[in-house]
Design an enzyme around this catalytic site. Sequence first.
Site, short mmCIF file in Angstrom:
data_model
loop_
_atom_site.label_atom_id
_atom_site.label_comp_id
_atom_site.label_asym_id
_atom_site.label_seq_id
_atom_site.Cartn_x
_atom_site.Cartn_y
_atom_site.Cartn_z
N HIS A 211 -1.26 -4.48 -1.60
CA HIS A 211 -2.57 -4.43 -2.25
C HIS A 211 -2.99 -2.98 -2.43
CE1 HIS A 211 -3.54 -3.85 1.98
NE2 HIS A 211 -4.65 -3.22 1.58
N ASP A 213 -6.76 -0.71 -2.35
CA ASP A 213 -8.11 -0.91 -1.82
C ASP A 213 -9.13 -0.73 -2.95
OD1 ASP A 213 -6.88 -1.18 0.64
OD2 ASP A 213 -7.35 0.85 1.31
N HIS A 267 -0.05 -0.58 -0.96
CA HIS A 267 0.51 -0.47 0.38
C HIS A 267 0.59 -1.86 0.99
CE1 HIS A 267 -3.84 0.29 0.35
NE2 HIS A 267 -3.91 -0.25 1.57
N ARG A 277 0.19 -5.13 16.73
CA ARG A 277 -0.23 -3.86 16.15
C ARG A 277 -1.71 -3.93 15.79
NH1 ARG A 277 -0.94 -1.95 10.93
NH2 ARG A 277 -0.51 0.26 10.69
C1 LIG Z 1 -6.57 -11.22 -1.26
C2 LIG Z 1 -7.22 -10.07 -1.33
C3 LIG Z 1 -8.42 -9.72 -0.49
C4 LIG Z 1 -8.59 -8.26 -0.78
C5 LIG Z 1 -8.18 -8.17 -2.23
C6 LIG Z 1 -6.86 -8.94 -2.22
O1 LIG Z 1 -6.45 -9.30 -3.50
C7 LIG Z 1 -5.78 -8.07 -1.59
C8 LIG Z 1 -6.33 -7.08 -0.60
C9 LIG Z 1 -7.63 -7.44 0.10
C10 LIG Z 1 -8.41 -6.18 0.40
C11 LIG Z 1 -7.94 -5.43 1.65
C12 LIG Z 1 -8.78 -4.22 1.82
C13 LIG Z 1 -10.27 -4.52 1.73
O2 LIG Z 1 -10.63 -5.24 2.85
C14 LIG Z 1 -10.56 -5.36 0.48
C15 LIG Z 1 -12.06 -5.52 0.26
C16 LIG Z 1 -9.84 -4.74 -0.66
O3 LIG Z 1 -10.23 -3.91 -1.40
O4 LIG Z 1 -8.54 -5.27 -0.71
C17 LIG Z 1 -9.82 -6.66 0.58
C18 LIG Z 1 -9.99 -7.66 -0.56
C19 LIG Z 1 -11.05 -8.67 -0.25
O5 LIG Z 1 -11.29 -9.00 0.91
O6 LIG Z 1 -11.61 -9.15 -1.22
O1 LIG Z 2 -3.09 -1.96 8.98
C1 LIG Z 2 -2.99 -0.95 8.28
O2 LIG Z 2 -2.40 0.06 8.67
C2 LIG Z 2 -3.58 -0.90 6.90
C3 LIG Z 2 -4.49 -2.03 6.61
C4 LIG Z 2 -4.99 -2.03 5.20
O3 LIG Z 2 -4.29 -1.65 4.29
C5 LIG Z 2 -6.35 -2.50 4.93
O4 LIG Z 2 -7.07 -2.93 5.86
O5 LIG Z 2 -6.74 -2.43 3.74
FE LIG Z 3 -5.49 -1.40 2.44
#
Ligand SMILES: C=C1C[C@]23C[C@@]1(O)CC[C@H]2[C@@]12CC[C@H](O)[C@@](C)(C(=O)O1)[C@H]2[C@@H]3C(=O)O
Ligand SMILES: O=C(O)CCC(=O)C(=O)O
Ligand SMILES: [Fe+2]
Length: 334
Positions: A211, A213, A267, A277
């Site tokens: 994904h 961020d 990442h 972890r």
């Molecule tokens: C399934 C998902 C939730 C997420 C967006 C995504 O498509 C993949 C990454 C998830 C994440 C991880 C980091 C952050 O918590 C977040 C807000 C983001 O930008 O990507 C979450 C997304 C989410 O919770 O909506």
């Molecule tokens: O666990 C990690 O090192 C990264 C987690 C991450 O990518 C996230 O929380 O968006």
């Molecule tokens: Fe992330």
Amino acid sequence: MDYEPPFMKTYSDLFGESEQVNIPLVVDTCRNNNDKFCEVPLIDLGKLNVEKGIREAATKWGFFQVVNHGIPQDVLESLMREQMIKVFHRPFATKCEQHFVNNLSASSSSGYRWGNPSATSLLQVSWSEAYHVFLPDLTSMDHDTPLRSSLKCFATKAGSLAERLAEILGEEVKMKSGYFRENCFPNTSFMRLNRYPVCPVPSKVLGFLPHSDSSFLTIVYQDNVGGLQLLKDGKWCVIKPNPQALLVNVGDLFQAASNGVYKSIKHRVLAAEKEERYSVAYFYSPSYDTMIESHGVGDSASLYRKFSFREYKQQSDKDVKELGDKVGLSRFLL
Ligand SMILES: C=C1C[C@]23C[C@@]1(O)CC[C@H]2[C@@]12CC[C@H](O)[C@@](C)(C(=O)O1)[C@H]2[C@@H]3C(=O)O
Ligand SMILES: O=C(O)CCC(=O)C(=O)O
Ligand SMILES: [Fe+2]
């Protein structure tokens, strides 16, 4: 152990199917291969003239590490070793009762989430659990626990660090001075506490799916177990843990605001093989009304249309709900 989410039970059908159709393994075999560690730029914030290195790293890598970052080491270590273990090692039922957020859908509220209960393939499974924590939810609690004080300290310092880095990066791409101070506040950013339980089938699933961020910048502290990978030149490479350093990565909003100069890199995290972890991420984000505008410089045209963070969040939440993943910035291309 009663604190583990029921991964095996929930996904047993998917494991059965994967054996029959023999799906390709999703995980490369680079977990312990030192050659595949990537040298993410390391920046010492205690030194003078760090600006150039920060801008280069955000342009070429989208990721960098910082030392002398201002967050006391004992806060980081106590957050990881003691406080997070305490909070995640509570019974699964308690974690669910207190803050269950179904299927990662409500991303804008504090809450507990795990795996992806609606996965229809192992490729959609994240073998991890997490808490999203918004600062107002911490400050509105009437008494401090050691966890809350560590999180408050982490959030405050990570917020100032992110603002400092963002102003340095923003200046180079002609963003208005003070843009971040005026639009990103402690209560518009949030933290995500991640736990990756030991997985009995670490070659078949990931700890966290690939994904990018949605933030401007994300500040991450990871323990020394390892497993975070970034996509560099089409290959996944492992970021070697450095307990003194914080990782910084560019998020989607900065990629858009810099017209693609800074890169929001995909990442992912490998499922934990031998040892659980932990990581904690601070997502430096603006208020929902903030407008994200990308200016083309010289001959280059604007890549993205102007949008508000609210629009970006709503679209991402909708995509996650309907498609299982966010589509991201490509939806906003001109
Ligand atoms: C399934 C998902 C939730 C997420 C967006 C995504 O498509 C993949 C990454 C998830 C994440 C991880 C980091 C952050 O918590 C977040 C807000 C983001 O930008 O990507 C979450 C997304 C989410 O919770 O909506
Ligand atoms: O666990 C990690 O090192 C990264 C987690 C991450 O990518 C996230 O929380 O968006
Ligand atoms: Fe992330």
